[in-house]
Design a protein around this motif. Sequence first.
Motif, mmCIF file in Angstrom:
data_model
loop_
_atom_site.group_PDB
_atom_site.id
_atom_site.type_symbol
_atom_site.label_atom_id
_atom_site.label_comp_id
_atom_site.label_asym_id
_atom_site.label_seq_id
_atom_site.Cartn_x
_atom_site.Cartn_y
_atom_site.Cartn_z
ATOM 1 N N LEU A 212 -9.263 10.572 -78.376
ATOM 2 C CA LEU A 212 -8.841 10.798 -79.753
ATOM 3 C C LEU A 212 -7.982 12.056 -79.808
ATOM 4 C CD1 LEU A 212 -9.218 10.053 -82.819
ATOM 5 C CD2 LEU A 212 -11.103 11.700 -82.815
ATOM 6 N N TYR A 213 -6.860 11.982 -80.529
ATOM 7 C CA TYR A 213 -5.993 13.149 -80.684
ATOM 8 C C TYR A 213 -6.581 14.091 -81.728
ATOM 9 C CZ TYR A 213 -1.989 15.955 -82.177
ATOM 10 O OH TYR A 213 -1.151 16.995 -82.519
ATOM 11 N N ARG A 214 -6.714 15.364 -81.352
ATOM 12 C CA ARG A 214 -7.191 16.390 -82.288
ATOM 13 C C ARG A 214 -6.212 17.555 -82.205
ATOM 14 N NH1 ARG A 214 -13.329 17.764 -81.877
ATOM 15 N NH2 ARG A 214 -12.703 18.752 -79.905
ATOM 16 N N LYS A 215 -5.337 17.667 -83.184
ATOM 17 C CA LYS A 215 -4.245 18.636 -83.121
ATOM 18 C C LYS A 215 -4.761 20.051 -82.933
ATOM 19 C CE LYS A 215 0.047 19.987 -85.447
ATOM 20 N NZ LYS A 215 0.891 19.574 -84.320
ATOM 21 N N GLY A 216 -4.281 20.680 -81.881
ATOM 22 C CA GLY A 216 -4.647 22.063 -81.596
ATOM 23 C C GLY A 216 -6.040 22.250 -81.049
ATOM 24 N N LEU A 217 -6.766 21.167 -80.798
ATOM 25 C CA LEU A 217 -8.142 21.252 -80.310
ATOM 26 C C LEU A 217 -8.280 20.531 -78.980
ATOM 27 C CD1 LEU A 217 -10.059 20.445 -83.629
ATOM 28 C CD2 LEU A 217 -9.735 22.700 -82.579
ATOM 29 N N PRO A 218 -9.205 20.967 -78.144
ATOM 30 C CA PRO A 218 -9.438 20.249 -76.879
ATOM 31 C C PRO A 218 -10.077 18.894 -77.154
ATOM 32 C CG PRO A 218 -11.111 21.932 -77.206
ATOM 33 C CD PRO A 218 -10.100 22.129 -78.302
ATOM 34 N N ALA A 219 -10.080 18.062 -76.142
ATOM 35 C CA ALA A 219 -10.677 16.735 -76.289
ATOM 36 C C ALA A 219 -12.157 16.855 -76.604
ATOM 37 C CB ALA A 219 -10.485 15.940 -75.000
ATOM 38 N N ASN A 220 -12.634 15.928 -77.408
ATOM 39 C CA ASN A 220 -14.067 15.850 -77.666
ATOM 40 C C ASN A 220 -14.795 15.624 -76.350
ATOM 41 O OD1 ASN A 220 -16.705 14.850 -78.342
ATOM 42 N ND2 ASN A 220 -15.944 14.399 -80.385
ATOM 43 N N ARG A 261 5.101 17.962 -81.503
ATOM 44 C CA ARG A 261 5.910 18.190 -80.318
ATOM 45 C C ARG A 261 6.002 16.905 -79.489
ATOM 46 N NH1 ARG A 261 1.978 22.036 -79.759
ATOM 47 N NH2 ARG A 261 1.366 20.962 -77.820
ATOM 48 N N SER A 262 6.986 16.843 -78.634
ATOM 49 C CA SER A 262 7.164 15.655 -77.806
ATOM 50 C C SER A 262 6.061 15.484 -76.777
ATOM 51 C CB SER A 262 8.530 15.678 -77.103
ATOM 52 O OG SER A 262 8.708 16.877 -76.378
ATOM 53 N N ASP A 263 5.244 16.522 -76.562
ATOM 54 C CA ASP A 263 4.092 16.366 -75.666
ATOM 55 C C ASP A 263 2.822 16.017 -76.442
ATOM 56 O OD1 ASP A 263 3.671 18.805 -76.887
ATOM 57 O OD2 ASP A 263 3.293 19.919 -75.036
ATOM 58 N N GLU A 264 3.000 15.523 -77.677
ATOM 59 C CA GLU A 264 1.914 15.032 -78.512
ATOM 60 C C GLU A 264 2.240 13.597 -78.932
ATOM 61 O OE1 GLU A 264 0.342 18.510 -81.308
ATOM 62 O OE2 GLU A 264 2.538 18.379 -81.356
ATOM 63 N N PRO A 265 1.245 12.863 -79.455
ATOM 64 C CA PRO A 265 1.572 11.558 -80.046
ATOM 65 C C PRO A 265 2.371 11.756 -81.332
ATOM 66 C CG PRO A 265 -0.808 11.811 -79.648
ATOM 67 C CD PRO A 265 -0.205 13.158 -79.512
#
Length: 362
Positions: A212-220, A261-265
């Motif tokens: 799951l994408y969590r902007k500015g946060l590490p993966a769950n 950013r392009s390194d994000e979804p």
Amino acid sequence: MLADQSIASPPGPIHMVDLFAGPGGLDVAAHWLGLVVDGIEWDDNACATRTKAGLRTRHADVRDHKPADFREATVLAGGPPCQTYTVAGSGAGRRALEQVRGFVKQMAAGEDVKESLKNLDDVRTGLVLEPLRWALEAVKDGRPYDAIVLEQVPAVLPVWEAVGEALAGVGYKSDCGILHTEMFGVPQTRRRAILIARRDRKPSLPTPTHQLYRKGLPANPADLALLPWETMGKAITRESPYVVISNYGTGGDPKARGRRRSDEPAATVTGKVSRNRLVTHDERELPRFTLAEAGRLQTFPIDYPWAGNDISQQIGNAIPPRLAAHVLAAALGLKLDEKSLDEAVNGAWEVTKASKPLAGNS
């Protein structure tokens, strides 16, 4: 995709009828899985794309047809128009949710609600009930569908829950919920309300393959065993990194444009995707997404032959084929081959070659 890279095909030809088929999100996925699909679509522009893509299409209004018109179909699928339910839309559908749920109960009791639907503030709101009409008519005709797959914006989940209860009354078992597209390898954050139903067993929604994408946060921590989410930069080849500035405001502030950013979804791809600005990290303007690039964010093949007008809207309205492949596989009891799915998403589109299946019995 080479033939020897796919695994065993599903038993026999599976035929699917796709209501509100649009430019082909579900159909593309179905072809990847080896299904035969007939799509019903009334919009001239979406039909132009479907024709150019080689998809079997009935250019018509779903309300003017019935299951008997597609007797070979054993799978019913559909994504009704979302304009009255989506947050960016009029809101008429969201305001009428309880009324629509009431119509579901009436239909399950054998009542004809056609005239009552004309009293809705927006007639498009009632189109969400068409798949249930088809399912109930098929049961009445003695030719029930083996499987049913429905998708819509998250606001429609209460309707899908009511539809699941109605289907239970005619012998179906179902599962429904909200799926996050990036958790299935789509380089975009988007949520969809999904219902799958079967007559022979209790189905389950597909299991996520990506985090799951969590902007500015590490993966769950619970997601660490999953693959990282896909990025815009991987889906779209450009010479240097970039930032996408959304056409929409965030947090209720129209001036606070969301950034990815392009390194994000990507953020959710809408019919206004062509209005999103692209800039370098030092704010220099870059060319905006082409239509082909916008389609890539939805996981259509790079050379998918978009046609007609309002192509940005066609792209934004579609279900991402990659998500659709996972949903259809779950509904049909097929096990997806992720490597072959990657190759199909990133390869050229040819409807005849795309029918080589990516899945076998689970």
